[in-house]
Write a protein that holds these residues in place. Structure first.
Motif, PDB file in Angstrom:
ATOM      1  N   HIS A 132      -0.761  13.289  25.533  1.00 46.02           N
ATOM      2  CA  HIS A 132       0.496  12.895  24.885  1.00 46.02           C
ATOM      3  C   HIS A 132       0.303  12.573  23.388  1.00 46.02           C
ATOM      4  CE1 HIS A 132       4.617  11.164  25.510  1.00 46.02           C
ATOM      5  NE2 HIS A 132       4.294  10.562  24.380  1.00 46.02           N
ATOM      6  N   HIS A 136       1.507  14.316  19.773  1.00 42.45           N
ATOM      7  CA  HIS A 136       2.163  13.665  18.624  1.00 42.45           C
ATOM      8  C   HIS A 136       1.370  13.909  17.335  1.00 42.45           C
ATOM      9  CE1 HIS A 136       5.528  11.749  20.447  1.00 42.45           C
ATOM     10  NE2 HIS A 136       4.850  10.896  21.186  1.00 42.45           N
ATOM     11  N   ASP A 155       3.912   4.993  19.692  1.00 44.44           N
ATOM     12  CA  ASP A 155       5.130   5.169  20.500  1.00 44.44           C
ATOM     13  C   ASP A 155       5.203   4.102  21.587  1.00 44.44           C
ATOM     14  OD1 ASP A 155       3.353   6.026  22.431  1.00 44.44           O
ATOM     15  OD2 ASP A 155       4.278   7.984  22.743  1.00 44.44           O
ATOM     16  N   ASP A 345       9.537  12.200  21.551  1.00 46.31           N
ATOM     17  CA  ASP A 345       8.872  13.079  22.507  1.00 46.31           C
ATOM     18  C   ASP A 345       9.323  14.539  22.416  1.00 46.31           C
ATOM     19  OD1 ASP A 345       7.300  11.065  23.266  1.00 46.31           O
ATOM     20  OD2 ASP A 345       8.004  10.931  25.340  1.00 46.31           O
TER      21      ASP A 345
HETATM   22 FE   LIG Z   1       5.634   9.660  22.936  1.00 43.55          FE
END
Ligand SMILES: [Fe+2]
Length: 455
Positions: A132, A136, A155, A345
């Motif tokens: 994840h 980003h 995040d 996201d």
């Molecule tokens: Fe995220």
């Protein structure tokens, strides 16, 4: 390399297609379904990406999902194990969804893609998964044009990671430091978003917008800041944080905070969505905004210390906090700052595709001083004048066609100065939550009544 990136099943579903380092198209599913922040599989967004690139799914080198569901599931199990028997009900509720969908994501994605392209065979689908926060980081670093850079991602939470400091060097991204769940700047901000009566994962910008109405010099604001920092969050010198779980419920509950604990600490109850906003609410918004800025700035200083770079890339949902971004710029410790416009996201679909392109397939990067690799973030659908005229006629709209852009600008400027609100539409739609001039609402900011007209 022809790569399709997908982000979905949590919030802000999106798809991105890249061909030989060019971002050909990127769009969120909500732009087609009109369901804001939709978590649904982005079938419409994928169809648009394929149409725009002229490719079939079987022609792609890879389809990439923006995080690793198995690691996320491990976090869920591990967190439950730590807080059990608390959280049993949400755990029982979430398990069937995990067993049915998220753990068998490979099959779920294949089934959904087969609906788009019935001739698709399993052997023709090279499905990959990225982390994840790498998604980003990649979404900001690769389009930045920086050959090397510090990268800061912040995040709510990915698999375990809630913030990371990375170093990007040409094709490669190295993780230098991570902050892990349940300690999270994004979740801290979301908790106060909830406390002040806004929706988590979508109302954070409202909290940021409320902060300037708070009064910094008031005793109440100072007390809020002091209580947040002494009771709720312990901020370390390197920007890492420790959230006191005495005040939070997100590890085991369906709500973000323990409302009674918040009430006894700050002296007011959780604001209901329809409840009037008071000065106290504004002061609290300012307090949490200032605490967030303090944490983010410490993280930025740490990123400088660890990388010694003059460039900084920012991404992750917290990088949508443009007020904090302004403070980072004011710091002046980086010469160049690049912020991914789709930092939430949705941008994960872009970062997933780019990270696989450079870190897995080893594609060379293309640097350009002349053009923006994000194309100004204008990566979504568009309509020709012909299509617009046909639609206007179909719905018998009262319209006037103006050939010259100068004349159009003058007319619009006059209408705005007369107090009208203008829906401005041109070219491709923006990727990410910001209206950047192609799908914008224009109005006169000099008119104090205008805010009400816009709502
Ligand atoms: Fe995220």
């Amino acid at each position: 390399m022809k790569i399709l990136g997908i982000s979905c099943f949590y919030h802000d579903s999106a798809a991105t297609i890249i061909i030989d380092n060019e971002i050909v198209a990127a769009v969120q599913e909500e732009r087609f379904t009109r369901e804001k922040h939709t978590p649904e599989f982005p079938s419409n967004a994928i169809k648009f990406c394929l149409e725009e690139s002229g490719l079939k799914i079987e022609e792609l080198d890879s389809v990439v999902f923006y995080d690793k569901p198995i690691v996320k599931f491990e976090r869920l199990l591990s967190t439950f194990y730590q807080v059990a028997p608390k959280g049993l009900i949400p755990f029982i509720k979430s398990i069937p969804i995990w067993l049915k969908e998220k753990l068998f994501l490979r099959k779920l994605i294949y089934d959904n893609l087969k609906e788009i392209e019935p001739s698709l065979k399993k052997k023709d689908l090279n499905l990959l998964f990225t982390e994840h926060h790498i998604s980003h980081a990649a979404s900001a670093f690769y389009p930045s044009n920086f050959k090397e850079s510090a990268i800061l991602t912040i995040d709510g939470v990915g698999e375990w990671c809630t913030a990371s400091i990375c170093k990007g060097e040409d094709k490669d991204i190295q993780i230098l430091k991570e902050l892990h769940f349940p300690h999270s700047v994004g979740l801290l901000y979301s908790a106060f978003t909830y406390y002040l009566g806004f929706r988590v994962n979508s109302g954070e910008y409202k909290l940021m917008g409320l902060a300037p109405y708070g009064i910094e010099d008031l005793e109440e604001t100072k007390l809020f800041i002091e209580k947040i920092k002494s009771e709720v969050v312990d901020i370390k010198e390197d920007g890492s944080i420790f959230l006191n779980q005495k005040y939070f419920k997100y590890t085991y509950g369906l709500k973000m905070i323990k409302e009674n604990s918040f009430k006894s600490l700050f002296g007011f109850h959780t604001r209901k969505e329809e409840e009037e906003i008071s000065q106290t609410h504004c002061n609290m918004a300012l307090a949490i905004q200032m605490v967030t800025e303090e944490i983010v700035i410490k993280m930025v200083r740490e990123a400088k210390k660890l990388t010694n770079s003059n460039n900084l890339c920012l991404s992750g949902g917290v990088a949508l906090n443009c007020v904090a971004n302004g403070k980072i710029e004011e710091l002046g410790i980086f010469d160049n700052i690049y912020i991914q416009p789709a930092s939430g996201d949705a941008g994960g679909s872009l970062g997933a595709a780019l990270s696989i392109n450079h870190m897995y397939f080893d594609s060379e990067r293309h640097y350009s001083e002349e053009y923006d690799l994000m194309k100004g973030s204008y990566l979504g659908p568009y309509f020709s004048n012909k299509e617009i005229i046909i639609t206007n006629k179909k719905y018998k709209a009262n319209y006037e066609y103006v050939e010259s852009f100068e004349e159009l600008s003058e007319t619009v400027a006059r209408l705005i100065s007369e107090g009208n609100v203008i829906g401005w539409f041109q070219g491709r739609s923006e990727f990410g939550p910001r209206a950047l001039g192609n799908r914008s609402i224009l109005a006169d900011p000099r008119n104090p009544e205008m805010k009400k007209n816009l709502i």
